[in-house]
Design a protein around this motif. Structure first.
Motif, PDB file in Angstrom:
ATOM      1  N   SER A 180      -8.164   1.547   3.172  1.00  0.00           N
ATOM      2  CA  SER A 180      -6.707   1.154   3.586  1.00  0.00           C
ATOM      3  C   SER A 180      -6.658  -0.349   3.991  1.00  0.00           C
ATOM      4  CB  SER A 180      -6.252   2.091   4.383  1.00  0.00           C
ATOM      5  OG  SER A 180      -4.916   1.395   5.106  1.00  0.00           O
TER       6      SER A 180
ATOM      7  N   ASP B 119     -11.303  10.148   6.243  1.00  0.00           N
ATOM      8  CA  ASP B 119     -10.360  11.086   6.943  1.00  0.00           C
ATOM      9  C   ASP B 119     -10.390  12.298   7.287  1.00  0.00           C
ATOM     10  OD1 ASP B 119      -9.507  10.783   4.540  1.00  0.00           O
ATOM     11  OD2 ASP B 119      -7.487  10.699   4.836  1.00  0.00           O
ATOM     12  N   GLU B 120     -11.832  12.863   6.975  1.00  0.00           N
ATOM     13  CA  GLU B 120     -12.164  14.331   6.875  1.00  0.00           C
ATOM     14  C   GLU B 120     -12.905  14.431   8.344  1.00  0.00           C
ATOM     15  OE1 GLU B 120     -14.175  16.150   3.795  1.00  0.00           O
ATOM     16  OE2 GLU B 120     -13.517  18.192   4.621  1.00  0.00           O
ATOM     17  N   ALA B 121     -13.295  13.131   9.071  1.00  0.00           N
ATOM     18  CA  ALA B 121     -14.147  13.048  10.185  1.00  0.00           C
ATOM     19  C   ALA B 121     -14.039  14.428  11.176  1.00  0.00           C
ATOM     20  CB  ALA B 121     -14.133  11.863  10.813  1.00  0.00           C
ATOM     21  N   GLY B 122     -12.563  14.391  11.486  1.00  0.00           N
ATOM     22  CA  GLY B 122     -12.143  15.400  12.558  1.00  0.00           C
ATOM     23  C   GLY B 122     -12.566  16.824  12.044  1.00  0.00           C
TER      24      GLY B 122
ATOM     25  N   GLU C 107       1.174  -1.089  -0.042  1.00  0.00           N
ATOM     26  CA  GLU C 107       0.034   0.051   0.103  1.00  0.00           C
ATOM     27  C   GLU C 107       1.051   1.181   0.024  1.00  0.00           C
ATOM     28  OE1 GLU C 107      -3.336  -0.012   2.373  1.00  0.00           O
ATOM     29  OE2 GLU C 107      -3.679   2.104   2.439  1.00  0.00           O
TER      30      GLU C 107
ATOM     31  N   GLU D  41     -13.654   2.722  16.466  1.00  0.00           N
ATOM     32  CA  GLU D  41     -12.916   3.824  16.272  1.00  0.00           C
ATOM     33  C   GLU D  41     -12.525   4.396  15.101  1.00  0.00           C
ATOM     34  OE1 GLU D  41     -11.744   5.101  19.148  1.00  0.00           O
ATOM     35  OE2 GLU D  41     -12.592   3.581  20.272  1.00  0.00           O
ATOM     36  N   PRO D  42     -12.121   5.887  15.059  1.00  0.00           N
ATOM     37  CA  PRO D  42     -11.989   6.192  13.971  1.00  0.00           C
ATOM     38  C   PRO D  42     -10.839   5.550  13.282  1.00  0.00           C
ATOM     39  CG  PRO D  42     -11.457   7.655  15.457  1.00  0.00           C
ATOM     40  CD  PRO D  42     -12.115   6.752  16.022  1.00  0.00           C
ATOM     41  N   SER D  43     -10.225   5.538  11.915  1.00  0.00           N
ATOM     42  CA  SER D  43      -9.053   4.948  11.474  1.00  0.00           C
ATOM     43  C   SER D  43      -7.948   5.408  11.108  1.00  0.00           C
ATOM     44  CB  SER D  43      -9.576   4.254   9.994  1.00  0.00           C
ATOM     45  OG  SER D  43      -9.413   4.978   8.965  1.00  0.00           O
ATOM     46  N   GLY D  44      -7.969   6.882  10.794  1.00  0.00           N
ATOM     47  CA  GLY D  44      -6.760   7.542  10.712  1.00  0.00           C
ATOM     48  C   GLY D  44      -6.110   7.160   9.462  1.00  0.00           C
ATOM     49  N   ASN D  45      -6.813   6.274   8.699  1.00  0.00           N
ATOM     50  CA  ASN D  45      -6.158   6.049   7.437  1.00  0.00           C
ATOM     51  C   ASN D  45      -7.380   6.255   6.225  1.00  0.00           C
ATOM     52  OD1 ASN D  45      -3.685   5.190   7.259  1.00  0.00           O
ATOM     53  ND2 ASN D  45      -4.241   3.573   8.455  1.00  0.00           N
TER      54      ASN D  45
ATOM     55  N   VAL E  85      -6.452  18.372  13.129  1.00  0.00           N
ATOM     56  CA  VAL E  85      -7.502  18.170  13.943  1.00  0.00           C
ATOM     57  C   VAL E  85      -8.282  16.622  13.718  1.00  0.00           C
ATOM     58  CG1 VAL E  85      -8.341  20.458  14.034  1.00  0.00           C
ATOM     59  CG2 VAL E  85      -9.408  19.115  12.554  1.00  0.00           C
ATOM     60  N   GLU E  86      -7.318  15.793  13.139  1.00  0.00           N
ATOM     61  CA  GLU E  86      -8.065  14.452  12.754  1.00  0.00           C
ATOM     62  C   GLU E  86      -7.591  13.536  14.033  1.00  0.00           C
ATOM     63  OE1 GLU E  86     -10.251  13.496  10.552  1.00  0.00           O
ATOM     64  OE2 GLU E  86      -9.852  15.579   9.692  1.00  0.00           O
ATOM     65  N   PRO E  87      -8.585  12.605  14.425  1.00  0.00           N
ATOM     66  CA  PRO E  87      -7.907  11.499  15.307  1.00  0.00           C
ATOM     67  C   PRO E  87      -6.887  10.659  14.742  1.00  0.00           C
ATOM     68  CG  PRO E  87     -10.212  11.109  14.111  1.00  0.00           C
ATOM     69  CD  PRO E  87      -9.872  12.514  13.839  1.00  0.00           C
TER      70      PRO E  87
ATOM     71  N   ARG F 199     -11.735  -1.197  11.957  1.00  0.00           N
ATOM     72  CA  ARG F 199     -11.669  -0.333  12.880  1.00  0.00           C
ATOM     73  C   ARG F 199     -13.392   0.351  13.275  1.00  0.00           C
ATOM     74  NH1 ARG F 199      -7.576   3.038  15.371  1.00  0.00           N
ATOM     75  NH2 ARG F 199      -6.087   1.583  15.828  1.00  0.00           N
TER      76      ARG F 199
ATOM     77  N   GLN G 206      -4.292  -0.752   8.188  1.00  0.00           N
ATOM     78  CA  GLN G 206      -4.531  -0.840   9.502  1.00  0.00           C
ATOM     79  C   GLN G 206      -5.435  -2.437   9.952  1.00  0.00           C
ATOM     80  OE1 GLN G 206      -6.370   2.683  10.857  1.00  0.00           O
ATOM     81  NE2 GLN G 206      -5.101   2.572  12.681  1.00  0.00           N
TER      82      GLN G 206
ATOM     83  N   ARG H 240      -1.317  14.701  14.388  1.00  0.00           N
ATOM     84  CA  ARG H 240      -2.791  14.615  13.773  1.00  0.00           C
ATOM     85  C   ARG H 240      -3.817  15.609  14.456  1.00  0.00           C
ATOM     86  NH1 ARG H 240      -4.970  10.552  10.586  1.00  0.00           N
ATOM     87  NH2 ARG H 240      -3.632  10.451   8.993  1.00  0.00           N
TER      88      ARG H 240
END
Lengths: 305, 305, 305, 305
Positions: free
Chosen positions: C98, C242-245, B103, C90-94, D89-91, C110, C101, D110
């Motif tokens: 992807s 990954d735009e959640a935040g 990846e 949990e949020p994935s941060g990816n 501001v992302e987790p 996640r 993870q 992050r």
């Protein structure tokens, strides 16, 4: 092996010299940045003590990471296989100063040539040696037969002043319990190790014991035959950062490069060769040095493969 | 090199046989799981055509990933250096079937021996060969001088039925555009490649060209000298999954292992050696095979380092 | 809450419409690529059944990943907390597709909104529902009060024909034992789920139960109050890739976006809002949709924060 | 909202107190390890200034990472949106002190609540404030209306003496150019920030402005309404390390926890709640604190979702 080394050296030197000289000179500290990028020297020393040189082979340069082979050999001599409790011998698949793998591997560096591994080796020596600075220098002088080699404190201090990544690595290792001494002291020692300067002639002579089953030309044993073989194996798989595979593929000699543009390599049972040309390719290895060695092993028809 | 190979083989065979036989037999498909874990054979063939064997060297076993060296050699022969547009030659630092690095590297496998790389090689052959199955088999028969070698469809189909990870890898590669043919067809071809069975005697003979500068014993060129050298270099740095560095360090021979418990290795300019013992160490390489080779290169005093 | 929603909708619609319309329309399948990129509609439905709309709110579009909220709600209804044995919250941060993870977490996605998680949810439904396709559709029709909603097989099949990444994900999950049914069948089901088309008006009405403590306007319970709250929490932390935040920070509403340019969001205790504008920002969320919602929650002064 | 908070607090306090008290007390520095693990206090303050408390709510404890919300609010006040040039501001999807993501994201943390982000915030303040220590303390005293709050140098120095990971993080950030001041000075400042001690009563009062649109009870504006909303959004998505999603799912309040066993959370438009119980669950958040809040939002029926 009746190869006419001098002729081949001269021939390839001319070809490489006539070709382009791409890449950049390491510039993160002034002492490396001011080097003439056109410097180019080579020395080959055979195990029957023939020496062949060309170009700027008598001028000293900063050997930088190449010195990690020497600190490794001393630590290995002192601790034997117990050394491998503290670090591995696998290629890293990541840049030399990456912290990613270190985190996944819980503070055990993948090999002794990535910065994390070399710093652990320095920590080992700092613990084991009674007078770390003096004793390490004495060892290197002994191996190289160059009694006037010394640390370059200006280079070491320059490294230190911008070495944030290495401070990070050392403290990260310490957070995992894999540094016994004070982080700052280990790092200072590490920067001094990397500050040593040699000429191609001296460097080639220094590495000869690795081509000679662990013995200096005079027959004195630096490492036993098994240990020498193992250090060669580690150089082969890990000596050129993430260009290790490509170097094996193109050149086929165990070796180690430094950010000062130096390379030392050996053909076990035959010779040690040292090169210096300051411009680095995108992987951080001497552009002309790698090119020279590729032509050289092709021309001579001899490599480990 | 007047080494008494037969004597050394016998001697080490007895020692290893008398020692423990740890690890597990690959059991994810019935065809591998039912093998007698005590089987143990070795054959060494020198480039001057001397053959030395011991133990169960005449019984065929599933060579599995060892076959990747053969598919690689054919693809390399066909495409030359253009092959490296599709995959790299660097060790991966990750398990053989990891998708992580794939990846990060946008679908370019690190080397031809991790599954992703071997599947790309199969894709190349599937495109280049007129009759992929027949032509690949013909090539392997030719290199090995064994006209009766064939695919084992039972093994291939068993692999396919549980090969979710490989399906994932292939489709992942395809999502990056690095598989030209239908994923399913490439994978079928890949599983057939890995299903080939040889004895130690046959496998040792097959790999001899890599010890002999690319030429079969009869002088016929399979690869040119540069190509043979390069495949050895790749075996050296990537042939043993994430035990590559450790294998280099302990054994010091370019080689390739398979999950069926086989290992093939070469000392360039001297010999090819094949071993088979089904129990695998925790890295997935033959427990007794690795041990035998470590003792063997120590005893003979010859390795590439 | 006496907000004049219609006025605010109109006002912001005009502003956003007058501004630029950046980004790209999803083009990996023809059915999405041919949509008019200037389409733009909004519907807001309050929990006391007031409906406010503007623009192209009656035209159906492919809701794509927004449908994952509906499949999640059904699976959650069926399995309760046991659902979380199969995936996390949990949020994935990816990125949403992807595999990295997934590998580190040994096949446990996640959260239910990354593709891997949504596919596991489909696997759950495929096992739990007697007639998966019919039953899921019946559920969605019931929640939405739109008896004529249906799968779009053209879209589903198009997705399937280029869905290499999703095939990879599904087989990767299966290699970890986290897919019970045939990979291909689960994937077919997943692509059909994502192929559902709704208008903003329908979508807004559909999501109202999440703003209304789990109940439809007519008082019928879809989820209990705790379950509804939890789905909102998951939308809040994981609904925008990954735009959640960034979405939480700018908009402050739990919501879910789709690659067709749709967004559905709720203010619990107040309203459900659905938007559609096909151009996507670099994170894969509707460019104008996110912008509209940012202006909208700022203007109304109401968000969950 | 006529909820009888005192009754509910008492009721849930009794239940949680009667239940088990699992987990460990943070022990990496003596000052945290010696705390009585049975301490347990709660204070809830409504925006109309009603205060409800139970248990050990008047005893000060080390708020640790909870203080990061205060430093963030000051930095945000000073720099406005330019703050987000330095961090996201992302987790994170990774533990709070991971270096992995930092490496992939080239030194941009992050979010402001992982250690790397909080250290960057401290660097910002160290640059922006004329007298960093005094000015930050004055700000916290002002927000909390507690003029006698102060740094605990014993705790700060203890943290420093074992803070290898944080030294690593700070120097790693500096290697990417994302720390302007001396690493050591920034870190010293950071450890002092985390050393502040408050009681539940004080902490609840301190966080009230985040429940009250950025204003203190007396109407004074700490942050504007948009900024307060955004900090709540960040607490929601990133406030509980890699338990953020789980906390959102179970509790549904924006909040922040600290390794000393404290938690501060807000229901915007309603109240601020602070809890303290030293034992930490496996994610590093107060075991009883999280449990209490889960019961509390379920019982009151109010959360942001």
């Amino acid at each position: 092996m009746q190869t006419n080394y001098q002729e081949i050296l001269n021939h390839i030197y001319d070809i490489v010299k006539a070709g382009d000289n791409l890449g950049y000179v390491a510039s993160y500290i002034p002492e490396l940045a001011t080097v003439d990028p056109e410097k180019f020297g080579v020395t080959l020393t055979t195990i029957d003590e023939q020496v062949y040189s060309v170009g700027d082979y008598q001028e000293r340069f900063s050997i930088q990471s190449i010195a990690k082979v020497l600190s490794l050999s001393l630590a290995y001599k002192l601790l034997g296989v117990h050394l491998w409790d503290r670090l591995g011998v696998e290629p890293s698949g990541n840049p030399f100063n990456s912290l990613v793998q270190l985190e996944y591997d819980l503070g055990i560096p993948r090999n002794p040539f990535i910065n994390a591994g070399a710093i652990v080796i320095c920590d080992v020596l700092y613990t084991e040696l009674e007078h770390p600075y003096e004793d390490l220098l004495a060892y290197i002088r002994h191996v190289s037969d160059c009694p006037n080699l010394t640390y370059n404190s200006i280079i070491a201090n320059s490294e230190k002043s911008v070495g944030y990544r290495n401070i990070a690595v050392t403290n990260f290792l310490k957070s995992f319990g894999n540094i016994e001494n004070e982080a700052e002291e280990v790092l200072e020692f590490y920067f001094h190790l990397c500050s040593i300067q040699m000429s191609c002639e001296e460097l080639s002579r220094t590495f000869l014991f690795l081509a000679n089953h662990g013995q200096k030309i005079n027959g004195e044993e630096i490492l036993n035959i098994g240990q020498a073989k193992r250090i060669n194996a580690i150089m082969q798989t890990c000596g050129f950062y993430d260009e290790a595979g490509d170097f094996a593929y193109k050149v086929g000699l165990p070796g180690k490069s430094g950010v000062g543009g130096g390379i030392a390599a050996v053909l076990p049972g035959a010779y040690s060769i040292a090169l210096w040309s300051p411009r680095l390719n995108e992987k951080g290895n001497s552009y002309r040095g790698v090119k020279f060695l590729e032509f050289f092993t092709t021309k001579t028809g001899h490599s480990i493969f």
